[in-house]
Design a protein around this motif. Structure first.
Motif, mmCIF file in Angstrom:
data_model
loop_
_atom_site.group_PDB
_atom_site.id
_atom_site.type_symbol
_atom_site.label_atom_id
_atom_site.label_comp_id
_atom_site.label_asym_id
_atom_site.label_seq_id
_atom_site.Cartn_x
_atom_site.Cartn_y
_atom_site.Cartn_z
ATOM 1 N N LEU A 269 0.774 -1.087 0.012
ATOM 2 C CA LEU A 269 0.068 -0.174 0.037
ATOM 3 C C LEU A 269 0.853 1.057 -0.180
ATOM 4 O O LEU A 269 1.916 1.335 0.649
ATOM 5 N N PRO A 270 0.500 2.223 -0.790
ATOM 6 C CA PRO A 270 1.251 3.571 -0.909
ATOM 7 C C PRO A 270 0.922 4.487 0.110
ATOM 8 O O PRO A 270 0.066 4.227 1.069
ATOM 9 N N SER A 271 1.928 5.445 0.275
ATOM 10 C CA SER A 271 1.528 6.320 1.504
ATOM 11 C C SER A 271 0.970 7.521 0.550
ATOM 12 O O SER A 271 0.971 7.858 -0.701
ATOM 13 N N VAL A 272 0.390 8.502 1.227
ATOM 14 C CA VAL A 272 -0.236 9.702 0.861
ATOM 15 C C VAL A 272 0.396 10.918 1.523
ATOM 16 O O VAL A 272 0.393 11.060 2.599
ATOM 17 N N GLU A 273 0.745 11.954 0.569
ATOM 18 C CA GLU A 273 1.150 13.011 0.944
ATOM 19 C C GLU A 273 0.112 14.302 0.913
ATOM 20 O O GLU A 273 0.025 14.362 -0.615
ATOM 21 N N ARG A 274 -0.262 15.037 1.628
ATOM 22 C CA ARG A 274 -1.179 16.018 1.235
ATOM 23 C C ARG A 274 -1.051 17.020 2.341
ATOM 24 O O ARG A 274 -1.128 16.637 3.457
ATOM 25 N N ALA A 275 -1.057 18.380 1.992
ATOM 26 C CA ALA A 275 -0.852 19.463 2.844
ATOM 27 C C ALA A 275 0.158 19.455 3.965
ATOM 28 O O ALA A 275 -0.235 19.618 5.045
ATOM 29 N N GLY A 276 1.278 18.982 3.525
ATOM 30 C CA GLY A 276 2.258 18.414 4.531
ATOM 31 C C GLY A 276 2.039 17.661 5.595
ATOM 32 O O GLY A 276 2.842 17.281 6.357
ATOM 33 N N GLU A 277 1.122 16.747 5.363
ATOM 34 C CA GLU A 277 0.780 15.405 6.006
ATOM 35 C C GLU A 277 1.260 14.199 5.338
ATOM 36 O O GLU A 277 0.849 14.154 4.192
ATOM 37 N N LEU A 278 1.836 13.415 6.112
ATOM 38 C CA LEU A 278 2.018 11.825 5.283
ATOM 39 C C LEU A 278 0.921 10.964 6.063
ATOM 40 O O LEU A 278 1.068 10.823 7.243
ATOM 41 N N LEU A 279 0.318 10.464 5.325
ATOM 42 C CA LEU A 279 -0.739 9.359 5.525
ATOM 43 C C LEU A 279 -0.246 8.082 5.289
ATOM 44 O O LEU A 279 0.098 7.847 3.888
ATOM 45 N N SER A 280 -0.172 7.042 6.173
ATOM 46 C CA SER A 280 0.185 5.569 5.773
ATOM 47 C C SER A 280 -1.087 4.738 6.116
ATOM 48 O O SER A 280 -2.043 4.975 6.790
ATOM 49 N N PRO A 281 -0.695 3.430 5.683
ATOM 50 C CA PRO A 281 -2.013 2.438 5.855
ATOM 51 C C PRO A 281 -2.335 2.551 7.230
ATOM 52 O O PRO A 281 -1.293 2.103 7.872
ATOM 53 N N GLY A 282 -3.429 2.515 7.576
ATOM 54 C CA GLY A 282 -3.921 2.380 8.710
ATOM 55 C C GLY A 282 -4.023 3.509 9.790
ATOM 56 O O GLY A 282 -4.583 3.603 10.653
ATOM 57 N N ASP A 283 -3.370 4.611 9.184
ATOM 58 C CA ASP A 283 -3.747 5.840 9.681
ATOM 59 C C ASP A 283 -5.279 6.389 9.388
ATOM 60 O O ASP A 283 -5.830 6.208 8.499
ATOM 61 N N LEU A 284 -5.799 7.038 10.389
ATOM 62 C CA LEU A 284 -7.152 7.612 10.147
ATOM 63 C C LEU A 284 -6.985 8.679 9.344
ATOM 64 O O LEU A 284 -6.162 9.458 8.922
ATOM 65 N N GLY A 285 -8.060 8.604 8.193
ATOM 66 C CA GLY A 285 -8.156 9.394 6.912
ATOM 67 C C GLY A 285 -7.437 8.910 5.962
ATOM 68 O O GLY A 285 -7.617 9.584 4.845
ATOM 69 N N TYR A 286 -6.732 7.513 5.999
ATOM 70 C CA TYR A 286 -5.788 7.220 4.916
ATOM 71 C C TYR A 286 -6.682 7.113 3.435
ATOM 72 O O TYR A 286 -6.252 7.613 2.481
ATOM 73 N N ALA A 287 -7.553 6.233 3.719
ATOM 74 C CA ALA A 287 -8.531 5.902 2.340
ATOM 75 C C ALA A 287 -9.246 7.212 1.791
ATOM 76 O O ALA A 287 -9.094 7.279 0.567
ATOM 77 N N ASP A 288 -9.540 7.977 2.533
ATOM 78 C CA ASP A 288 -9.948 9.196 2.247
ATOM 79 C C ASP A 288 -9.115 9.937 1.571
ATOM 80 O O ASP A 288 -9.412 10.679 0.460
ATOM 81 N N GLY A 289 -7.886 10.288 1.998
ATOM 82 C CA GLY A 289 -6.756 10.926 1.436
ATOM 83 C C GLY A 289 -6.505 10.405 0.172
ATOM 84 O O GLY A 289 -5.916 11.097 -0.720
ATOM 85 N N LEU A 290 -6.068 9.080 -0.160
ATOM 86 C CA LEU A 290 -5.849 8.406 -1.282
ATOM 87 C C LEU A 290 -6.988 8.752 -2.375
ATOM 88 O O LEU A 290 -6.727 9.194 -3.490
ATOM 89 N N CYS A 291 -8.336 8.685 -2.087
ATOM 90 C CA CYS A 291 -9.428 8.657 -2.897
ATOM 91 C C CYS A 291 -9.533 10.147 -3.117
ATOM 92 O O CYS A 291 -9.967 10.475 -4.308
ATOM 93 N N ALA A 292 -9.053 11.072 -2.403
ATOM 94 C CA ALA A 292 -9.216 12.488 -2.552
ATOM 95 C C ALA A 292 -8.421 13.119 -3.961
ATOM 96 O O ALA A 292 -8.737 14.056 -4.608
ATOM 97 N N PHE A 293 -7.631 12.197 -4.368
ATOM 98 C CA PHE A 293 -6.799 12.612 -5.673
ATOM 99 C C PHE A 293 -7.598 12.183 -6.971
ATOM 100 O O PHE A 293 -7.276 12.769 -7.988
ATOM 101 N N ILE A 294 -8.797 11.606 -6.709
ATOM 102 C CA ILE A 294 -9.887 11.391 -7.993
ATOM 103 C C ILE A 294 -10.532 12.615 -8.206
ATOM 104 O O ILE A 294 -10.895 13.196 -6.967
ATOM 105 N N PRO A 295 -10.533 13.127 -9.161
ATOM 106 C CA PRO A 295 -10.479 12.806 -10.526
ATOM 107 C C PRO A 295 -9.186 14.016 -11.086
ATOM 108 O O PRO A 295 -9.314 14.306 -12.114
ATOM 109 N N GLN A 296 -7.997 13.919 -10.161
ATOM 110 C CA GLN A 296 -7.069 14.743 -10.606
ATOM 111 C C GLN A 296 -5.996 14.008 -11.516
ATOM 112 O O GLN A 296 -6.365 12.775 -11.808
ATOM 113 N N CYS A 297 -5.285 14.783 -12.407
ATOM 114 C CA CYS A 297 -4.485 14.296 -13.213
ATOM 115 C C CYS A 297 -2.969 14.316 -12.770
ATOM 116 O O CYS A 297 -2.667 15.153 -11.787
ATOM 117 N N VAL A 298 -2.303 13.394 -13.180
ATOM 118 C CA VAL A 298 -0.828 13.143 -12.681
ATOM 119 C C VAL A 298 -0.050 14.351 -13.358
ATOM 120 O O VAL A 298 -0.335 14.576 -14.503
#
Length: 138
Positions: A50-79
């Protein structure tokens, strides 16, 4: 079909630039990131770690509160940018954050870290611990 010989880091991963993340699918202990974009390609990055998520200076790792939401928040952004190298692993940058695949050695359970496929020309890449951009996990 095997991975291409003479693989150059970030060559295939960088083809995701301009592609939109349209789906994040959690599949047991892995995640699939699905993209669509300006070509007929429909790339999928299967993350067996599972990847980590970097958003707004915060690092979310699998198991962290908000991890799945943080990952899904990139939908529908472009790389917007990608990086692939030893010590970094795989990095997909979006507006306001990044998805990073660079596990600790103890987080690697199976033989593979990730697989990128879905290009109409048949190109694909499988990343494994100790190889290519993950040689630091040997």
């Amino acid at each position: 079909m095997s991975a291409p010989s003479g693989y150059r880091p970030n060559e295939l991963l960088s083809r995701l630039i301009g592609f939109r993340l349209f789906s994040v699918q959690f599949v047991m202990d892995s995640v699939q990131l699905r993209f669509d974009g300006p070509t007929d390609d429909l790339p999928v990055l299967n993350c067996d770690v599972l990847p980590s998520v970097e958003r707004a200076g915060e690092l979310l790792s699998p198991g962290d509160l908000g991890y799945a939401d943080g990952l899904c928040a990139f939908i529908p952004q472009c790389v917007e940018a990608t990086a692939e190298r030893t010590g970094v692993g795989l990095r997909l940058e979006f507006d306001g954050g990044a998805i990073v695949v660079h596990p600790r050695r103890e987080d690697v359970i199976g033989a593979e870290i990730g697989l990128l496929e879905g290009f109409t020309d048949g190109r694909w890449m499988c990343w494994r611990p100790g190889e290519d951009s993950f040689e630091d996990l040997a």
